[in-house]
Design a protein around this motif. Structure first.
Motif, PDB file in Angstrom:
ATOM      1  N   MET A 123       6.711   5.565  -4.261  1.00  0.00           N
ATOM      2  CA  MET A 123       6.098   6.147  -3.065  1.00  0.00           C
ATOM      3  C   MET A 123       5.174   5.119  -2.398  1.00  0.00           C
ATOM      4  SD  MET A 123       5.451   8.736  -1.014  1.00  0.00           S
ATOM      5  CE  MET A 123       5.984  10.225  -1.850  1.00  0.00           C
ATOM      6  N   ILE A 124       5.380   4.886  -1.112  1.00  0.00           N
ATOM      7  CA  ILE A 124       4.493   4.028  -0.333  1.00  0.00           C
ATOM      8  C   ILE A 124       3.457   4.912   0.344  1.00  0.00           C
ATOM      9  CG2 ILE A 124       4.328   2.382   1.565  1.00  0.00           C
ATOM     10  CD1 ILE A 124       7.245   1.624   1.021  1.00  0.00           C
ATOM     11  N   SER A 125       2.200   4.667   0.082  1.00  0.00           N
ATOM     12  CA  SER A 125       1.131   5.458   0.685  1.00  0.00           C
ATOM     13  C   SER A 125       0.572   4.748   1.908  1.00  0.00           C
ATOM     14  CB  SER A 125       0.013   5.707  -0.332  1.00  0.00           C
ATOM     15  OG  SER A 125       0.425   6.623  -1.308  1.00  0.00           O
ATOM     16  N   ILE A 126       0.562   5.434   3.040  1.00  0.00           N
ATOM     17  CA  ILE A 126      -0.039   4.928   4.276  1.00  0.00           C
ATOM     18  C   ILE A 126      -1.450   5.490   4.334  1.00  0.00           C
ATOM     19  CG2 ILE A 126       0.190   4.800   6.784  1.00  0.00           C
ATOM     20  CD1 ILE A 126       3.182   5.620   6.344  1.00  0.00           C
ATOM     21  N   GLU A 145      -2.283   6.736  -7.356  1.00  0.00           N
ATOM     22  CA  GLU A 145      -0.982   7.216  -7.822  1.00  0.00           C
ATOM     23  C   GLU A 145       0.192   6.513  -7.155  1.00  0.00           C
ATOM     24  OE1 GLU A 145      -1.060  11.366  -6.986  1.00  0.00           O
ATOM     25  OE2 GLU A 145      -2.542  11.834  -8.541  1.00  0.00           O
ATOM     26  N   SER A 146      -0.021   5.895  -6.019  1.00  0.00           N
ATOM     27  CA  SER A 146       1.075   5.333  -5.226  1.00  0.00           C
ATOM     28  C   SER A 146       1.653   4.077  -5.865  1.00  0.00           C
ATOM     29  CB  SER A 146       0.581   5.011  -3.820  1.00  0.00           C
ATOM     30  OG  SER A 146      -0.384   3.976  -3.873  1.00  0.00           O
ATOM     31  N   ASP A 147       2.877   3.736  -5.449  1.00  0.00           N
ATOM     32  CA  ASP A 147       3.536   2.509  -5.914  1.00  0.00           C
ATOM     33  C   ASP A 147       3.167   1.311  -5.046  1.00  0.00           C
ATOM     34  OD1 ASP A 147       5.072   3.827  -7.991  1.00  0.00           O
ATOM     35  OD2 ASP A 147       6.259   4.681  -6.361  1.00  0.00           O
ATOM     36  N   LYS A 188      -1.129  -4.126  -7.214  1.00  0.00           N
ATOM     37  CA  LYS A 188      -0.355  -3.167  -6.427  1.00  0.00           C
ATOM     38  C   LYS A 188      -0.015  -3.787  -5.065  1.00  0.00           C
ATOM     39  CE  LYS A 188      -0.945   1.128  -6.926  1.00  0.00           C
ATOM     40  NZ  LYS A 188      -1.501   2.502  -7.002  1.00  0.00           N
ATOM     41  N   PRO A 189       1.245  -3.721  -4.627  1.00  0.00           N
ATOM     42  CA  PRO A 189       1.604  -4.277  -3.319  1.00  0.00           C
ATOM     43  C   PRO A 189       0.880  -3.544  -2.191  1.00  0.00           C
ATOM     44  CG  PRO A 189       3.564  -3.876  -4.654  1.00  0.00           C
ATOM     45  CD  PRO A 189       2.423  -3.209  -5.352  1.00  0.00           C
ATOM     46  N   ILE A 190       0.379  -4.319  -1.235  1.00  0.00           N
ATOM     47  CA  ILE A 190      -0.309  -3.737  -0.091  1.00  0.00           C
ATOM     48  C   ILE A 190       0.036  -4.527   1.161  1.00  0.00           C
ATOM     49  CG2 ILE A 190      -2.413  -5.070  -0.612  1.00  0.00           C
ATOM     50  CD1 ILE A 190      -4.004  -2.704   0.611  1.00  0.00           C
ATOM     51  N   LEU A 199      10.792  -5.407  -1.232  1.00  0.00           N
ATOM     52  CA  LEU A 199       9.990  -6.221  -2.142  1.00  0.00           C
ATOM     53  C   LEU A 199       9.163  -5.366  -3.103  1.00  0.00           C
ATOM     54  CD1 LEU A 199       8.699  -8.946   0.357  1.00  0.00           C
ATOM     55  CD2 LEU A 199      10.131  -9.387  -1.664  1.00  0.00           C
ATOM     56  N   VAL A 200       8.836  -4.147  -2.685  1.00  0.00           N
ATOM     57  CA  VAL A 200       7.857  -3.365  -3.464  1.00  0.00           C
ATOM     58  C   VAL A 200       8.426  -2.095  -4.083  1.00  0.00           C
ATOM     59  CG1 VAL A 200       6.025  -4.224  -1.945  1.00  0.00           C
ATOM     60  CG2 VAL A 200       7.017  -1.977  -1.495  1.00  0.00           C
ATOM     61  N   THR A 201       9.671  -1.752  -3.778  1.00  0.00           N
ATOM     62  CA  THR A 201      10.237  -0.523  -4.350  1.00  0.00           C
ATOM     63  C   THR A 201      11.429  -0.802  -5.232  1.00  0.00           C
ATOM     64  OG1 THR A 201      11.606  -0.190  -2.377  1.00  0.00           O
ATOM     65  CG2 THR A 201       9.463   0.901  -2.413  1.00  0.00           C
TER      66      THR A 201
END
Length: 205
Positions: free
Chosen positions: A1-4, A37-39, A73-75, A203-205
């Motif tokens: 899950m990508i959190s905005i 919690e986000s990926d 964590k990727p951001i 790249l992040v999922t």
């Protein structure tokens, strides 16, 4: 899950719509728990640097974002979100940022129209492998949509993967490990913006 991350300073729905179109699951969040919690995270942003940092601090999110990024964590920072990654901004004063990247945020010189607004070319960094990373598949024929008066002066220029030119060469996109940033608005940049968001998502999922 990508959190905005929703802290009252971003084009959230457009970013989420772009991610959904690309097939990536995302959520708009405003709590520390959801961020943890986000990926992966996206920090959008429009407006003033100081106001954005004060809002992140007032919502008790600044340290959480910083800790999550520092822990790997990727951001992705978009526009003002990218600028918040740096140590210091000189937008109407001197303000401290998140400090995830070394460098400063400075204003365009007075010999160009400010803000820099509209479409501009993307220039891949000559030392960056175009087959890998955020800038994969992007060439000097590609354009993105910018709206900004300030830009990053990174301490380490090797972190820049895409440049643009507006009276001077400035970073259009950066990448350092799990930290990514775009000065332009990918959600407003047509097929090129979608390609860049797709690169980030893959790249992040």
């Amino acid at each position: 899950m990508i959190s905005i991350i929703d802290y009252g300073a971003g084009n959230l729905k457009s970013v989420q719509h772009a991610l959904t179109t690309l097939g990536f699951e995302s959520d708009i969040v405003s709590s520390k728990e959801k961020i943890i919690e986000s990926d992966a995270l996206i920090l959008p942003g429009v407006g003033a640097f100081r106001d954005a940092m004060e809002q992140l601090k007032s919502m008790d999110l600044a340290e959480t974002i910083k800790n999550q990024a520092e822990n790997g964590k990727p951001i992705l920072g978009i526009c003002l979100g990218l600028q918040l990654f740096y140590e210091t901004s000189y937008e109407n004063g001197t303000w401290e940022g998140l400090g995830l990247l070394e460098g400063e945020i400075v204003r365009f010189r007075d010999d160009v129209k400010v803000p820099h607004m509209g479409w501009n070319t993307l220039i891949p960094h000559s030392d960056v492998n175009p087959e890998k990373g955020l800038a994969e598949g992007i060439s000097e024929k590609d354009y993105a949509y910018f709206v900004h008066s300030f830009y990053a002066e990174p301490k380490n220029q090797d972190e820049v993967v895409l440049w643009s030119d507006y009276g001077l060469k400035f970073p259009a996109a950066v990448q350092k490990g799990n930290i990514y940033g775009m000065q332009f608005h990918p959600e407003k940049s047509s097929e090129v913006g979608m390609k860049l968001l797709k690169n980030f998502g893959e790249l992040v999922t």
